[in-house]
Design an enzyme around this catalytic site. Structure first.
Site, PDB file in Angstrom:
ATOM      1  N   ASN A   1       0.489   3.807   2.316  1.00  0.00           N
ATOM      2  CA  ASN A   1       0.625   4.559   3.581  1.00  0.00           C
ATOM      3  C   ASN A   1       2.002   4.391   4.235  1.00  0.00           C
ATOM      4  O   ASN A   1       2.465   5.267   4.946  1.00  0.00           O
ATOM      5  CB  ASN A   1      -0.520   4.246   4.556  1.00  0.00           C
ATOM      6  CG  ASN A   1      -0.597   2.799   4.935  1.00  0.00           C
ATOM      7  OD1 ASN A   1       0.017   1.945   4.298  1.00  0.00           O
ATOM      8  ND2 ASN A   1      -1.349   2.507   5.969  1.00  0.00           N
TER       9      ASN A   1
ATOM     10  N   GLU B   1       3.925 -10.550  10.573  1.00  0.00           N
ATOM     11  CA  GLU B   1       5.152 -10.002  10.000  1.00  0.00           C
ATOM     12  C   GLU B   1       6.035  -9.480  11.122  1.00  0.00           C
ATOM     13  O   GLU B   1       5.529  -9.045  12.159  1.00  0.00           O
ATOM     14  CB  GLU B   1       4.810  -8.874   9.014  1.00  0.00           C
ATOM     15  CG  GLU B   1       4.079  -9.409   7.794  1.00  0.00           C
ATOM     16  CD  GLU B   1       3.795  -8.362   6.731  1.00  0.00           C
ATOM     17  OE1 GLU B   1       3.944  -7.157   6.995  1.00  0.00           O
ATOM     18  OE2 GLU B   1       3.407  -8.766   5.620  1.00  0.00           O
TER      19      GLU B   1
ATOM     20  N   GLU C   1       0.165   2.332  -6.667  1.00  0.00           N
ATOM     21  CA  GLU C   1       0.339   3.232  -7.810  1.00  0.00           C
ATOM     22  C   GLU C   1       0.637   4.670  -7.361  1.00  0.00           C
ATOM     23  O   GLU C   1       1.258   5.431  -8.091  1.00  0.00           O
ATOM     24  CB  GLU C   1      -0.900   3.198  -8.723  1.00  0.00           C
ATOM     25  CG  GLU C   1      -2.235   3.414  -8.039  1.00  0.00           C
ATOM     26  CD  GLU C   1      -2.799   2.137  -7.394  1.00  0.00           C
ATOM     27  OE1 GLU C   1      -2.080   1.119  -7.331  1.00  0.00           O
ATOM     28  OE2 GLU C   1      -3.953   2.178  -6.940  1.00  0.00           O
TER      29      GLU C   1
ATOM     30  N   ARG D   1       9.374  -4.948   5.469  1.00  0.00           N
ATOM     31  CA  ARG D   1       8.908  -5.876   6.504  1.00  0.00           C
ATOM     32  C   ARG D   1       8.687  -7.277   5.922  1.00  0.00           C
ATOM     33  O   ARG D   1       8.959  -8.284   6.550  1.00  0.00           O
ATOM     34  CB  ARG D   1       7.615  -5.331   7.122  1.00  0.00           C
ATOM     35  CG  ARG D   1       7.203  -6.039   8.381  1.00  0.00           C
ATOM     36  CD  ARG D   1       6.254  -5.215   9.194  1.00  0.00           C
ATOM     37  NE  ARG D   1       4.922  -5.198   8.623  1.00  0.00           N
ATOM     38  CZ  ARG D   1       3.903  -4.498   9.137  1.00  0.00           C
ATOM     39  NH1 ARG D   1       4.088  -3.753  10.202  1.00  0.00           N
ATOM     40  NH2 ARG D   1       2.723  -4.528   8.582  1.00  0.00           N
TER      41      ARG D   1
ATOM     42  N   GLU E   1      -2.237  -8.610   5.509  1.00  0.00           N
ATOM     43  CA  GLU E   1      -2.314  -7.572   6.544  1.00  0.00           C
ATOM     44  C   GLU E   1      -3.369  -6.599   6.063  1.00  0.00           C
ATOM     45  O   GLU E   1      -3.117  -5.800   5.168  1.00  0.00           O
ATOM     46  CB  GLU E   1      -0.968  -6.851   6.701  1.00  0.00           C
ATOM     47  CG  GLU E   1       0.186  -7.720   7.112  1.00  0.00           C
ATOM     48  CD  GLU E   1       0.072  -8.276   8.506  1.00  0.00           C
ATOM     49  OE1 GLU E   1      -0.834  -7.849   9.256  1.00  0.00           O
ATOM     50  OE2 GLU E   1       0.872  -9.162   8.850  1.00  0.00           O
TER      51      GLU E   1
ATOM     52  N   PRO F   1       0.809  -1.222   0.000  1.00  0.00           N
ATOM     53  CA  PRO F   1       0.000   0.000   0.000  1.00  0.00           C
ATOM     54  C   PRO F   1       0.843   1.273   0.000  1.00  0.00           C
ATOM     55  O   PRO F   1       2.071   1.217   0.087  1.00  0.00           O
ATOM     56  CB  PRO F   1      -0.749  -0.130   1.320  1.00  0.00           C
ATOM     57  CG  PRO F   1       0.249  -0.776   2.222  1.00  0.00           C
ATOM     58  CD  PRO F   1       1.104  -1.664   1.375  1.00  0.00           C
TER      59      PRO F   1
ATOM     60  N   SER G   1       4.618  -0.744  17.086  1.00  0.00           N
ATOM     61  CA  SER G   1       5.276  -1.549  16.048  1.00  0.00           C
ATOM     62  C   SER G   1       6.793  -1.514  16.197  1.00  0.00           C
ATOM     63  O   SER G   1       7.370  -0.481  16.502  1.00  0.00           O
ATOM     64  CB  SER G   1       4.924  -1.001  14.666  1.00  0.00           C
ATOM     65  OG  SER G   1       3.546  -1.051  14.476  1.00  0.00           O
TER      66      SER G   1
ATOM     67  N   CYS H   1      -3.175   1.470   9.342  1.00  0.00           N
ATOM     68  CA  CYS H   1      -4.187   0.445   9.645  1.00  0.00           C
ATOM     69  C   CYS H   1      -4.271   0.175  11.142  1.00  0.00           C
ATOM     70  O   CYS H   1      -5.249  -0.407  11.606  1.00  0.00           O
ATOM     71  CB  CYS H   1      -3.919  -0.820   8.856  1.00  0.00           C
ATOM     72  SG  CYS H   1      -2.229  -1.353   8.983  1.00  0.00           S
TER      73      CYS H   1
ATOM     74  N   ARG I   1      -0.728  10.029  13.606  1.00  0.00           N
ATOM     75  CA  ARG I   1       0.445   9.643  12.808  1.00  0.00           C
ATOM     76  C   ARG I   1      -0.019   9.402  11.367  1.00  0.00           C
ATOM     77  O   ARG I   1      -1.062   8.799  11.133  1.00  0.00           O
ATOM     78  CB  ARG I   1       1.054   8.367  13.391  1.00  0.00           C
ATOM     79  CG  ARG I   1       2.393   7.997  12.811  1.00  0.00           C
ATOM     80  CD  ARG I   1       3.064   6.979  13.707  1.00  0.00           C
ATOM     81  NE  ARG I   1       2.272   5.761  13.809  1.00  0.00           N
ATOM     82  CZ  ARG I   1       2.628   4.563  13.332  1.00  0.00           C
ATOM     83  NH1 ARG I   1       3.781   4.432  12.720  1.00  0.00           N
ATOM     84  NH2 ARG I   1       1.872   3.505  13.480  1.00  0.00           N
TER      85      ARG I   1
END
Ligand code: ADP
Length: 515
Positions: A185, A495, A211, A193, A286, A183, A478, A320, A314
């Site tokens: 973001n 992950e 994209e 990862r 994910e 993605p 994370s 997500c 953030r």
């Protein structure tokens, strides 16, 4: 000029280039990171799409065109798989874990050496503030450092056999070719990862980045080459939205792709899972979240507000694991709202992420602003109180004001939708039992957060939240060492951590008989 430079002159130059319409896989970046322009990366070579088609990458803060990249289709995606398959024969079987670890470590060092430059590319195409982009480069690079270590600890087992003349071995072998769809973001970290674990295990990789943000993926390809990652081990296929579904389908159905690893929306994750069923292919997903954040009566309110700010705002609320539903006990409701309002007004500064002091960049595009705006309007009409914000921001068409809504009710769309924007939506609750039910009343189960100083409650609630990750008195959790992933419709697999290796390895049992 060796490194990217941002500011008015660059923006103007980009705008001039846009007037030329077709940049032909060129970019307005002046950096040795794209020595041959911004092309796709297949089998260690920079290539145009076979059709010659390309598409533009724009800066969401200014609307300026940054670069043009190849619009690859299934033919290019197939070529990438052929290259990864061939490379797997040596990478997967002839290199040692120690050699793969050394290359990952080298790649990590290069990413850290080029941290500023990579962060500038990331901010330009994604919009997040430069400080956050730098953080993402370090976080993303951290997976190469971590999995360099894990590569050498991919232990098998020798298990006592049930008969005297046999030995039983369990080996862990690389799964093969991994196709990744990622993605916008976290344009760098969502690739590293997955890639860190895959390469450590001995797998080879084809990536189709979002994209909106292909440049960070191509910058990774460039640094892979610089690190000496062998040709074909890491391939990047850039594609515009209209070619994406076909590329995804090809990879799901290809017998030469062994694993699909996807981060993105739940809707697309389900498509990929369906498409992979006929090949009985491993699919790591994910997907979306709908994270609850609960503030209990014993919470340290300053910590709860700091955690909310970090988790909610953030990436302008576009992660997500972002807090999506904030539940606050009635005894501390007003005090929490006051403190959160002050923090939003005092700490958040909206604007172009490349400028100093900005904490809130644009949303990824105008469509995202439209969605957020619709959710806020629906909530307002149904009785939500707008405490701060609640409108588009004057910085540009992709900007939305950091917003605080109170008195959210279940019938409001915002209570049941992944917001993906800078809107904190607060619900009042009265008991632990009630709030656990509310928090679990969703098909999503990625992250959950709560603030409490009551030790018994901490253990109780952490166990009962139906999520893959729980932050207790923490808003951001994370790290490369942590197992990231969700339950329910938030995904399959993990992950990071040692669990990250499980997605890209297969157990093989070897029975040595006749001893
Ligand atoms: P978002 O709506 O946030 O862009 P998506 O799930 O649509 O999230 O996108 C995540 C990634 O999935 C991107 O790389 C995108 O190009 C890709 N993608 C979107 N639709 C499909 C599809 N039908 N098949 C394969 N990949 C897809």
């Amino acid at each position: 000029m060796r490194y990217l430079k941002f500011g008015t002159s660059l923006t103007r130059r980009c705008q001039e280039q846009r007037r030329l319409l077709d940049l032909g896989s060129r970019s307005c970046f002046h950096s040795d990171i794209f020595p041959s322009g911004t092309k796709a990366f297949i089998n260690g070579a920079w290539v145009e799409s076979h059709s010659g088609a390309s598409f533009a990458v724009t800066n969401p803060a200014t609307g300026a065109t940054l670069a043009s990249v190849p619009n690859c289709d299934v033919k290019d995606a197939e070529a990438a798989v052929v290259s990864a398959r061939k490379a797997f024969q040596t990478w997967g079987f002839d290199t040692t874990a120690k050699e793969r670890a050394a290359l990952l470590q080298k790649w990590f060092n290069i990413l850290m050496k080029r941290q500023d430059e990579l962060a500038q590319i990331l901010t330009a195409e994604q919009g997040k503030p430069l400080a956050e982009a730098k953080g993402e480069i370090a976080y993303g690079a951290g997976f190469f450092d971590w999995f360099a270590g894990e590569a050498r600890r991919t232990y098998g087992q020798i298990v006592p056999a049930p008969v005297a003349n046999r030995q039983h071995f369990h080996y862990r072998e690389p799964s093969g070719v991994v196709a990744m769809i990622t993605p916008w973001n976290f344009p760098t970290a969502m690739i590293t990862r997955k890639t860190g674990a895959a390469l450590a295990a001995g797998c080879t990789v084809v990536v189709k980045p979002a994209e909106d943000t292909p440049l960070s993926a191509l910058a990774l390809a460039s640094t892979a080459k610089e690190a000496g990652i062998p040709d074909g081990v890491f391939n990047v296929v850039t594609a515009a939205r209209q070619n994406t579904a076909a590329v995804g389908k090809l990879w799901c159905e290809s017998p030469d792709v062994d694993v699909i690893s996807f981060t993105g929306s739940t809707a697309v994750g389900k498509i990929l899972l369906h498409q992979s069923a006929d090949r009985v292919k491993r699919v790591c997903l994910e997907l979306g979240g709908n994270a609850p954040l609960i503030v209990f009566p014993s919470a340290d309110l300053d910590k709860a507000v700091a955690g909310t700010m970090a988790s909610k705002f953030r990436g302008s609320g576009q992660t997500c694991v972002c807090v999506n539903r904030i539940f606050v006990h009635s005894s501390v409701y007003d005090a929490y709202l006051d403190k959160l309002k002050s923090a939003i007004v005092k700490d958040l500064k909206v604007g172009d992420g490349s400028q100093a002091g900005i904490t809130q960049g644009p949303l990824i595009n105008e469509l995202a602003v439209k969605k957020v705006s619709g959710l806020v309007e629906d909530a307002r009409k149904k009785g939500a109180k707008v405490i701060v914000g609640g409108a588009r921001h004057s910085a540009g068409p992709s900007f939305y004001e950091p917003t605080l809504l109170a008195d959210i009710k279940p019938q409001m769309d915002i209570a049941n939708t992944e917001i993906f924007g800078p809107v904190a939506a607060v619900v009042k609750f009265d008991s632990e039992e009630q709030v656990i039910k509310l928090a679990n009343n969703t098909r999503m189960g990625l992250a959950g957060y709560f603030f409490s100083q009551d030790v018994a409650q901490i253990f109780r609630v952490a166990r009962r939240l139906e999520v893959g990750m729980v932050g207790v008195n923490e808003g951001v959790m994370s790290s490369a060492e942590a197992a990231f992933g969700g339950v329910k419709e938030s995904g399959l697999g993990r992950e990071g951590a040692s669990q990250g290796m499980d997605e890209f390895t297969e157990w093989k049992y070897v029975c040595l008989g006749g001893l």
